[in-house]
Design a protein around this motif. Structure first.
Motif, PDB file in Angstrom:
ATOM      1  N   THR A  47       0.839  -1.194   0.000  1.00 37.19           N
ATOM      2  CA  THR A  47       0.000   0.000   0.000  1.00 37.19           C
ATOM      3  C   THR A  47       0.876   1.247   0.000  1.00 37.19           C
ATOM      4  N   ARG A  53       0.736   3.506   2.204  1.00 41.50           N
ATOM      5  CA  ARG A  53       1.192   3.643   3.600  1.00 41.50           C
ATOM      6  C   ARG A  53       2.467   2.837   3.839  1.00 41.50           C
ATOM      7  N   ASP A 102      -4.233   3.869   2.144  1.00 41.06           N
ATOM      8  CA  ASP A 102      -4.556   2.452   2.003  1.00 41.06           C
ATOM      9  C   ASP A 102      -4.655   2.012   0.537  1.00 41.06           C
TER      10      ASP A 102
END
Length: 127
Positions: free
Chosen positions: A1, A3, A45
């Motif tokens: 992701t 992140r 995400d």
């Protein structure tokens, strides 16, 4: 992701990550790409692949190129990172514009000395 990529960038104190799919480098994601995600409201995400079309893809430079050729490569391609490949296009490293600038700075500090292939500075022979 996104992140996870951001965490890796920060944890490893690096400015880019090479994205590998099916054992093949397919792109480079940078801190600048992370800024683009933030400015465009991209969720942390989201999958990295979702933002890859917005990045410049992966640029390669041959390991035989010298520093000046690498500097011209970065200027011409308007990128800050490149995958270094050998004569058979196998990945052998990564180079950044900062790497090139660092080498130029070393030479500038060495003047009127001359940096040789051994990485050491030697006095320029007087004529």
């Amino acid at each position: 992701t996104v992140r996870e990529a951001l965490n890796l960038l920060m944890d490893w104190h690096v400015s880019c990550l090479i994205i590998v799919l099916d054992d093949k480098p397919t792109g480079i994601i940078t801190k600048t790409d992370m800024g683009w995600c933030y400015l465009n409201g991209i969720s942390l995400d989201s999958e990295v692949g979702d933002i890859m079309p917005w990045t410049s893809g992966i640029k390669t430079i041959k390991s035989t190129e010298d520093r000046d050729a690498a500097a011209k490569f970065f200027e011409r391609n308007k990128v800050h990172h490149a995958l270094v490949v050998d004569e058979e296009d196998r990945e052998v490293g990564l180079v950044s514009a900062l790497d090139i600038a660092t080498e130029v700075a070393k030479d500038a500090r060495a003047w009127p000395w001359n940096r040789h292939e051994d990485g050491k500075c030697h006095a320029i022979a007087s004529r």
